[in-house]
Design a protein around this motif. Sequence first.
Motif, mmCIF file in Angstrom:
data_model
loop_
_atom_site.group_PDB
_atom_site.id
_atom_site.type_symbol
_atom_site.label_atom_id
_atom_site.label_comp_id
_atom_site.label_asym_id
_atom_site.label_seq_id
_atom_site.Cartn_x
_atom_site.Cartn_y
_atom_site.Cartn_z
ATOM 1 N N GLY A 74 -10.019 -2.591 -10.895
ATOM 2 C CA GLY A 74 -8.770 -3.461 -10.881
ATOM 3 C C GLY A 74 -7.499 -2.680 -11.459
ATOM 4 N N LEU A 75 -7.623 -1.563 -11.771
ATOM 5 C CA LEU A 75 -6.343 -0.899 -12.175
ATOM 6 C C LEU A 75 -5.546 -0.499 -10.826
ATOM 7 N N PRO A 76 -4.228 -0.433 -10.809
ATOM 8 C CA PRO A 76 -3.214 -0.290 -9.833
ATOM 9 C C PRO A 76 -3.497 1.303 -9.346
ATOM 10 N N LEU A 77 -3.644 1.417 -8.085
ATOM 11 C CA LEU A 77 -3.838 2.887 -7.457
ATOM 12 C C LEU A 77 -2.639 3.206 -6.612
ATOM 13 N N ILE A 78 -2.537 4.663 -6.843
ATOM 14 C CA ILE A 78 -1.341 5.140 -6.076
ATOM 15 C C ILE A 78 -2.153 6.093 -5.247
ATOM 16 N N TRP A 79 -2.037 6.049 -4.027
ATOM 17 C CA TRP A 79 -2.851 7.241 -3.173
ATOM 18 C C TRP A 79 -1.720 8.278 -2.449
ATOM 19 N N LEU A 80 -1.940 9.514 -2.912
ATOM 20 C CA LEU A 80 -0.998 10.515 -2.207
ATOM 21 C C LEU A 80 -1.629 10.932 -0.833
ATOM 22 N N VAL A 81 -0.873 10.610 0.061
ATOM 23 C CA VAL A 81 -1.332 10.815 1.410
ATOM 24 C C VAL A 81 -0.676 11.889 2.255
ATOM 25 N N ASN A 82 -1.062 12.402 3.241
ATOM 26 C CA ASN A 82 -0.655 13.551 4.227
ATOM 27 C C ASN A 82 0.288 13.071 5.316
ATOM 28 N N ARG A 83 0.073 11.786 5.313
ATOM 29 C CA ARG A 83 1.240 11.276 6.569
ATOM 30 C C ARG A 83 1.537 9.803 6.146
ATOM 31 N N GLU A 84 2.856 9.338 6.391
ATOM 32 C CA GLU A 84 3.313 8.086 5.950
ATOM 33 C C GLU A 84 2.256 6.840 6.330
ATOM 34 N N HIS A 85 2.022 5.891 5.427
ATOM 35 C CA HIS A 85 1.477 4.637 5.748
ATOM 36 C C HIS A 85 2.439 3.585 5.725
ATOM 37 N N SER A 86 2.224 2.574 6.719
ATOM 38 C CA SER A 86 3.021 1.430 6.711
ATOM 39 C C SER A 86 2.686 0.137 5.878
ATOM 40 N N GLN A 87 1.468 0.333 5.447
ATOM 41 C CA GLN A 87 1.056 -0.650 4.746
ATOM 42 C C GLN A 87 0.893 -0.283 3.149
ATOM 43 N N SER A 88 0.887 -1.557 2.353
ATOM 44 C CA SER A 88 0.504 -1.340 1.051
ATOM 45 C C SER A 88 -0.300 -2.628 0.737
ATOM 46 N N LEU A 89 -1.482 -2.215 -0.009
ATOM 47 C CA LEU A 89 -2.273 -3.238 -0.367
ATOM 48 C C LEU A 89 -2.214 -3.696 -1.881
ATOM 49 N N LYS A 91 -2.100 -4.084 -5.506
ATOM 50 C CA LYS A 91 -2.439 -2.937 -6.249
ATOM 51 C C LYS A 91 -2.593 -1.763 -5.728
ATOM 52 N N GLN A 92 -2.288 -1.343 -4.585
ATOM 53 C CA GLN A 92 -2.501 -0.068 -3.893
ATOM 54 C C GLN A 92 -0.925 0.229 -3.413
ATOM 55 N N HIS A 93 -0.567 1.565 -3.687
ATOM 56 C CA HIS A 93 0.495 2.144 -3.055
ATOM 57 C C HIS A 93 0.038 3.378 -2.517
ATOM 58 N N PHE A 94 1.030 3.683 -1.297
ATOM 59 C CA PHE A 94 0.731 5.017 -0.644
ATOM 60 C C PHE A 94 2.021 5.937 -0.647
ATOM 61 N N VAL A 95 2.076 7.056 -1.253
ATOM 62 C CA VAL A 95 3.103 7.921 -1.323
ATOM 63 C C VAL A 95 2.856 9.203 -0.438
ATOM 64 N N GLU A 96 3.802 9.447 0.546
ATOM 65 C CA GLU A 96 3.779 10.605 1.247
ATOM 66 C C GLU A 96 3.739 11.980 0.617
ATOM 67 N N LYS A 97 2.944 12.928 0.786
ATOM 68 C CA LYS A 97 3.244 14.122 0.356
ATOM 69 C C LYS A 97 4.073 14.751 1.606
ATOM 70 N N PRO A 98 4.777 15.724 1.217
ATOM 71 C CA PRO A 98 5.317 16.377 -0.008
ATOM 72 C C PRO A 98 6.453 15.522 -0.864
ATOM 73 N N LYS A 99 6.786 14.225 -0.077
ATOM 74 C CA LYS A 99 7.846 13.529 -0.480
ATOM 75 C C LYS A 99 7.489 12.901 -1.827
ATOM 76 N N LEU A 100 7.361 13.499 -2.791
ATOM 77 C CA LEU A 100 7.046 12.828 -4.094
ATOM 78 C C LEU A 100 8.246 12.657 -4.855
ATOM 79 N N GLY A 101 8.369 13.167 -6.186
ATOM 80 C CA GLY A 101 9.545 12.909 -6.869
ATOM 81 C C GLY A 101 9.873 11.277 -7.083
ATOM 82 N N GLU A 102 11.018 11.152 -6.693
ATOM 83 C CA GLU A 102 11.491 9.607 -7.202
ATOM 84 C C GLU A 102 10.450 8.598 -6.322
ATOM 85 N N ARG A 103 10.015 8.902 -5.072
ATOM 86 C CA ARG A 103 9.079 8.008 -4.571
ATOM 87 C C ARG A 103 7.772 7.550 -5.235
#
Length: 120
Positions: A74-89, A91-103
């Motif tokens: 039930g905890l929020p999940l942030i997935w670090l992914v290798n390519r952009e995901h257009s969806q967010s579920l 309590k789940q977020h997708f952040v593209e690597k290597p574009k981390l930082g502020e995102r």
Amino acid sequence: MCVTASIGIILAVANPELRESIVFMLGTERLSVAPCDTADGALEVASTSGGICFIIDTDPMPPDEAVARLVSTGLPLIWLVNREHSQSLEKQHFVEKPKLGERLMAAVRDAIGCNAKQPT
């Protein structure tokens, strides 16, 4: 106030350089981080110490069983992914690597309920 030293982000990143970099970045925002190198390690930390959010690297992707267990906490999940995901579920977020930082920080703030950057 959302950002305090008591907040526990549980980080599962196999790459030691990336893991260290993310721990440093989150530390600059006064967030406490429990770094792990596997999803199973992150689940163990969550079961013994709690936490408010997971950040999980998908390289390598955790086994399906670990993913199901992460979601079931039930905890929020942030997935670090290798390519952009257009969806967010929910309590789940997708952040593209290597574009981390502020995102990544924006995803963390959203996951823990902070919508604005906190003053330092």
